[in-house]
Enzyme design. Sequence first.
Site, mmCIF file in Angstrom:
data_model
loop_
_atom_site.group_PDB
_atom_site.id
_atom_site.type_symbol
_atom_site.label_atom_id
_atom_site.label_comp_id
_atom_site.label_asym_id
_atom_site.label_seq_id
_atom_site.Cartn_x
_atom_site.Cartn_y
_atom_site.Cartn_z
ATOM 1 N N THR A 5 -5.364 2.251 4.710
ATOM 2 C CA THR A 5 -5.575 3.592 5.273
ATOM 3 C C THR A 5 -4.800 4.585 4.423
ATOM 4 O OG1 THR A 5 -5.794 2.671 7.493
ATOM 5 C CG2 THR A 5 -5.356 5.039 7.318
ATOM 6 N N LYS A 22 -11.663 7.668 8.455
ATOM 7 C CA LYS A 22 -10.504 6.951 9.002
ATOM 8 C C LYS A 22 -9.361 7.921 9.336
ATOM 9 C CE LYS A 22 -7.822 3.424 9.928
ATOM 10 N NZ LYS A 22 -7.929 2.680 11.157
ATOM 11 N N LYS A 58 2.773 7.358 9.371
ATOM 12 C CA LYS A 58 2.205 7.570 8.021
ATOM 13 C C LYS A 58 0.805 8.191 8.107
ATOM 14 C CE LYS A 58 -0.076 4.110 6.432
ATOM 15 N NZ LYS A 58 -1.473 3.683 6.364
HETATM 16 N N1 LIG Z 1 -2.383 -3.150 11.974
HETATM 17 C C1 LIG Z 1 -3.465 -2.462 12.331
HETATM 18 O O1 LIG Z 1 -3.878 -2.467 13.486
HETATM 19 C C2 LIG Z 1 -4.236 -1.671 11.291
HETATM 20 C C3 LIG Z 1 -5.559 -1.339 11.607
HETATM 21 C C4 LIG Z 1 -6.307 -0.632 10.681
HETATM 22 C C5 LIG Z 1 -5.731 -0.243 9.478
HETATM 23 N N2 LIG Z 1 -4.442 -0.560 9.200
HETATM 24 C C6 LIG Z 1 -3.915 -0.155 7.890
HETATM 25 O O2 LIG Z 1 -3.900 -1.334 7.089
HETATM 26 C C7 LIG Z 1 -2.839 -1.251 6.121
HETATM 27 C C8 LIG Z 1 -1.934 -2.473 6.285
HETATM 28 O O3 LIG Z 1 -1.400 -2.424 7.595
HETATM 29 P P1 LIG Z 1 -0.700 -3.690 8.295
HETATM 30 O O4 LIG Z 1 -0.753 -3.426 9.744
HETATM 31 O O5 LIG Z 1 -1.246 -4.961 7.745
HETATM 32 O O6 LIG Z 1 0.801 -3.435 7.815
HETATM 33 P P2 LIG Z 1 1.945 -4.467 7.398
HETATM 34 O O7 LIG Z 1 1.849 -5.717 8.176
HETATM 35 O O8 LIG Z 1 3.214 -3.696 7.450
HETATM 36 O O9 LIG Z 1 1.598 -4.801 5.871
HETATM 37 C C9 LIG Z 1 1.814 -3.839 4.869
HETATM 38 C C10 LIG Z 1 1.489 -4.426 3.515
HETATM 39 O O10 LIG Z 1 1.872 -3.484 2.492
HETATM 40 C C11 LIG Z 1 2.881 -4.075 1.667
HETATM 41 N N3 LIG Z 1 3.851 -3.066 1.250
HETATM 42 C C12 LIG Z 1 4.483 -2.145 2.025
HETATM 43 N N4 LIG Z 1 5.291 -1.380 1.272
HETATM 44 C C13 LIG Z 1 5.179 -1.836 -0.006
HETATM 45 C C14 LIG Z 1 5.748 -1.465 -1.230
HETATM 46 N N5 LIG Z 1 6.613 -0.445 -1.318
HETATM 47 N N6 LIG Z 1 5.397 -2.157 -2.344
HETATM 48 C C15 LIG Z 1 4.528 -3.189 -2.264
HETATM 49 N N7 LIG Z 1 3.942 -3.598 -1.112
HETATM 50 C C16 LIG Z 1 4.258 -2.916 -0.006
HETATM 51 C C17 LIG Z 1 3.511 -5.139 2.520
HETATM 52 O O11 LIG Z 1 4.205 -6.053 1.701
HETATM 53 P P3 LIG Z 1 5.392 -6.933 2.343
HETATM 54 O O12 LIG Z 1 4.717 -8.050 3.083
HETATM 55 O O13 LIG Z 1 6.171 -7.378 1.158
HETATM 56 O O14 LIG Z 1 6.163 -6.021 3.262
HETATM 57 C C18 LIG Z 1 2.280 -5.695 3.210
HETATM 58 O O15 LIG Z 1 1.531 -6.487 2.328
HETATM 59 C C19 LIG Z 1 -2.133 0.087 6.396
HETATM 60 O O16 LIG Z 1 -2.665 1.055 5.519
HETATM 61 C C20 LIG Z 1 -2.502 0.381 7.841
HETATM 62 O O17 LIG Z 1 -2.435 1.764 8.118
HETATM 63 C C21 LIG Z 1 -3.687 -1.286 10.080
#
Ligand SMILES: NC(=O)c1ccc[n+]([C@@H]2O[C@H](COP(=O)([O-])OP(=O)(O)OC[C@H]3O[C@@H](n4cnc5c(N)ncnc54)[C@H](OP(=O)(O)O)[C@@H]3O)[C@@H](O)[C@H]2O)c1
Length: 295
Positions: free
Chosen positions: A95, A170, A239
């Site tokens: 996102t 989105k 964010k």
């Molecule tokens: N969760 C939901 O319900 C949902 C639904 C729709 C969309 N999204 C979107 O999907 C995306 C991922 O969300 P998520 O829920 O899966 O979040 P998450 O569990 O926090 O995963 C975040 C990912 O980004 C990586 N990351 C974060 N900061 C970084 C950095 N500085 N350098 C390199 N890698 C970094 C993390 O690596 P590490 O594992 O090393 O921390 C992990 O792979 C986001 O854009 C979110 O807005 C989430």
Amino acid sequence: MKIGFIGLGIMGSRMAANLRNAGHTVVVHNRTREKAEHLLSLGATWAASPADVALEAEAVFTMLAPPEAVRQAALGGDGFLRALAPGRLWVDFSTVDPSFSREMAEKARETGVRFLDAPVTGSKGYAAEAKLTFWVGGATVDLEAIKPLLECMGNRVIHCGGQGMGSSLKMVMNQMLGTVMAAFSEGLVLGEALGLPRKELLDALLDGAAGAPFLKLKRGRIETGNYEAADFSLRWLHKDLHLAAVSAYDSGVAMPVTNAAKETFGLAVRGGRGDADFSAIYAFLAGHSSTESRL
Ligand SMILES: NC(=O)c1ccc[n+]([C@@H]2O[C@H](COP(=O)([O-])OP(=O)(O)OC[C@H]3O[C@@H](n4cnc5c(N)ncnc54)[C@H](OP(=O)(O)O)[C@@H]3O)[C@@H](O)[C@H]2O)c1
């Protein structure tokens, strides 16, 4: 097709597992290697860097937060974009704001790589059950090429227009998600302060016309005070509200309500609730301590 998958957080780990379970060859990378262990046990292979992913993959998928993490993975010192052969496809599920997607599309074009922005709706459970919706921006021919893979991870694929238009849609959806969650939480706090019993209040608010479907899914967390093991972390909804505000500025529109919600989520992050499920904004507004509510 050999797929490279970068970003194995809550969403990416489950999406990559569904690709693997559907029989695809998957090469993965994540900043924190331990999060890849489950996928490796399913038969995925590990790449030491984003560039190493690109050397092996025919298409690269990214599912990262925040936008700077996407930029680093694509364009950093060991970024995948320069290593990806011309004509290959990069699909960004993260996102991000539409101007960022368009910037990445331009960077991809400069190296001959095709690009789609394809953010998703549906949270952790939907990702696990391959029931995500993809909101796609980019060329029809590129979407058609990759659609069977999206259908391994989701059950709805919506083509929103050219590059950046998936991210545009989105942005609007998460702007609503954040403002509605904050407004609902304030309503609940007010009702309780007026002496209304929480159960009756929740029944009335959630069964009434203003009770959005996603709010019903948060009832259990609010009743138990358990915001751990986030479906979607409060940090990333903050964010998204910020990115929506940037998009509004870029587009010349004003969003006073969204900015109030954004700053409320920002205060909750500063208060130590960034890793909690985003519904913890209720506990923050209610003034619950972290011991009353878990996170
Ligand atoms: N969760 C939901 O319900 C949902 C639904 C729709 C969309 N999204 C979107 O999907 C995306 C991922 O969300 P998520 O829920 O899966 O979040 P998450 O569990 O926090 O995963 C975040 C990912 O980004 C990586 N990351 C974060 N900061 C970084 C950095 N500085 N350098 C390199 N890698 C970094 C993390 O690596 P590490 O594992 O090393 O921390 C992990 O792979 C986001 O854009 C979110 O807005 C989430």
